[in-house]
Design a protein around this motif. Structure first.
Motif, PDB file in Angstrom:
ATOM      1  N   VAL A 195      35.762  42.879  27.789  1.00  0.00           N
ATOM      2  CA  VAL A 195      35.853  43.261  29.187  1.00  0.00           C
ATOM      3  C   VAL A 195      35.465  42.077  30.070  1.00  0.00           C
ATOM      4  CG1 VAL A 195      33.468  44.108  29.354  1.00  0.00           C
ATOM      5  CG2 VAL A 195      35.225  45.042  30.874  1.00  0.00           C
ATOM      6  N   LYS A 196      36.104  41.981  31.236  1.00  0.00           N
ATOM      7  CA  LYS A 196      35.800  40.907  32.186  1.00  0.00           C
ATOM      8  C   LYS A 196      35.414  41.528  33.532  1.00  0.00           C
ATOM      9  CE  LYS A 196      39.669  38.198  30.290  1.00  0.00           C
ATOM     10  NZ  LYS A 196      40.911  37.473  30.674  1.00  0.00           N
ATOM     11  N   VAL A 197      34.412  40.961  34.176  1.00  0.00           N
ATOM     12  CA  VAL A 197      34.003  41.427  35.506  1.00  0.00           C
ATOM     13  C   VAL A 197      33.917  40.223  36.424  1.00  0.00           C
ATOM     14  CG1 VAL A 197      32.259  42.625  36.864  1.00  0.00           C
ATOM     15  CG2 VAL A 197      32.649  43.303  34.486  1.00  0.00           C
ATOM     16  N   ASN A 198      34.679  40.240  37.503  1.00  0.00           N
ATOM     17  CA  ASN A 198      34.601  39.190  38.517  1.00  0.00           C
ATOM     18  C   ASN A 198      33.882  39.788  39.719  1.00  0.00           C
ATOM     19  OD1 ASN A 198      35.291  37.492  40.838  1.00  0.00           O
ATOM     20  ND2 ASN A 198      36.679  36.428  39.441  1.00  0.00           N
ATOM     21  N   PHE A 199      32.624  39.420  39.874  1.00  0.00           N
ATOM     22  CA  PHE A 199      31.802  40.016  40.927  1.00  0.00           C
ATOM     23  C   PHE A 199      32.238  39.566  42.317  1.00  0.00           C
ATOM     24  CE2 PHE A 199      29.227  40.027  37.078  1.00  0.00           C
ATOM     25  CZ  PHE A 199      28.781  41.336  37.055  1.00  0.00           C
ATOM     26  N   LYS A 200      32.751  38.361  42.420  1.00  0.00           N
ATOM     27  CA  LYS A 200      33.194  37.854  43.722  1.00  0.00           C
ATOM     28  C   LYS A 200      34.445  38.579  44.196  1.00  0.00           C
ATOM     29  CE  LYS A 200      34.279  33.571  46.201  1.00  0.00           C
ATOM     30  NZ  LYS A 200      34.415  32.084  46.088  1.00  0.00           N
TER      31      LYS A 200
END
Length: 219
Positions: A160-165
């Motif tokens: 899984v990938k999370v891009n907070f920006k």
């Protein structure tokens, strides 16, 4: 073939949830029901980890899935307990379907729980709930799903990938059909509004899953 077996086991787990005719009006009651009826072969949504029962609690087993916490400790220096437990993730976040109701505009989630029978039913709908590692449930927040260019390195071998920006989450391949199907279910059942961009993404995920299943059946 190991990957195929994993996908089939994951799909079987999802079918157990979606096939249930149980209806609830309290989120807490729905969670207790899901814990009691969790299949032995259940996997966590985003990492595909095995799930173990410890009394009334569920914990992920990272040994097979390779999950490594993004943050082992909290900012205060304490052990990140959410990385050590399974939580029930709203695939369509409560924020997303709640914002489409007047009760949310009048007082947020607390007000919706108090005055809206529709919201309570949506919040407790087990077809929209999936077991997820608590840290990833927290990181996902109410971010939309999408595709990201960076590599999946935040959680060990968990893809899984999370891009907070950008406030975007890319789930691994084996979770995408479950997510797309759930959005379709919430749209059909409750009139959930889905943007054209998101709908195209979910349609693509469903087509990819169908093509993959067809290819696997020929092996």
């Amino acid at each position: 073939m190991d990957m195929l077996k994993f996908i089939l086991a994951f799909v079987a787990c999802c079918i157990c949830f979606s096939a249930s005719s149980e209806e609830f009006t309290r989120f807490s009651t729905a969670k207790r029901h899901l814990i009691k009826t969790l299949p032995n072969n259940a996997k966590s949504l985003y990492c595909g980890c095995d799930i173990k029962k410890q009394g009334k609690k569920l914990v992920p087993d990272p040994t097979g899935c390779g999950y490594v916490p993004r943050n082992t400790f909290t900012r205060s220096g304490k052990v990140n307990q959410r990385a050590l437990r399974i939580e029930w993730e709203h695939i369509v976040p409560a924020w997303e379907f709640g914002h489409q109701l007047q009760c949310w505009q009048d007082g947020g989630r607390k007000n919706c729980r108090k005055v809206s029978a529709k919201f309570r039913k949506m919040e407790a709908d087990i077809n929209n709930l999936a077991p997820a590692i608590g840290e990833i449930n927290a990181d996902r927040s109410n971010y939309r799903f999408g595709m990201l260019s960076e590599n999946a390195t935040q959680y060990g071998r968990c893809e899984v990938k999370v891009n907070f920006k950008q406030r975007v989450v890319e789930p691994p391949f084996y979770a995408r059909k479950r997510i797309a199907d759930t959005y379709a279910y919430m749209k059909k059942t409750y009139g959930l509004k889905i943007s054209n961009k998101q709908q195209k993404l979910f349609d693509a995920w469903q087509r990819q899953a169908f093509a993959n299943k067809s290819s696997a059946s020929k092996l």
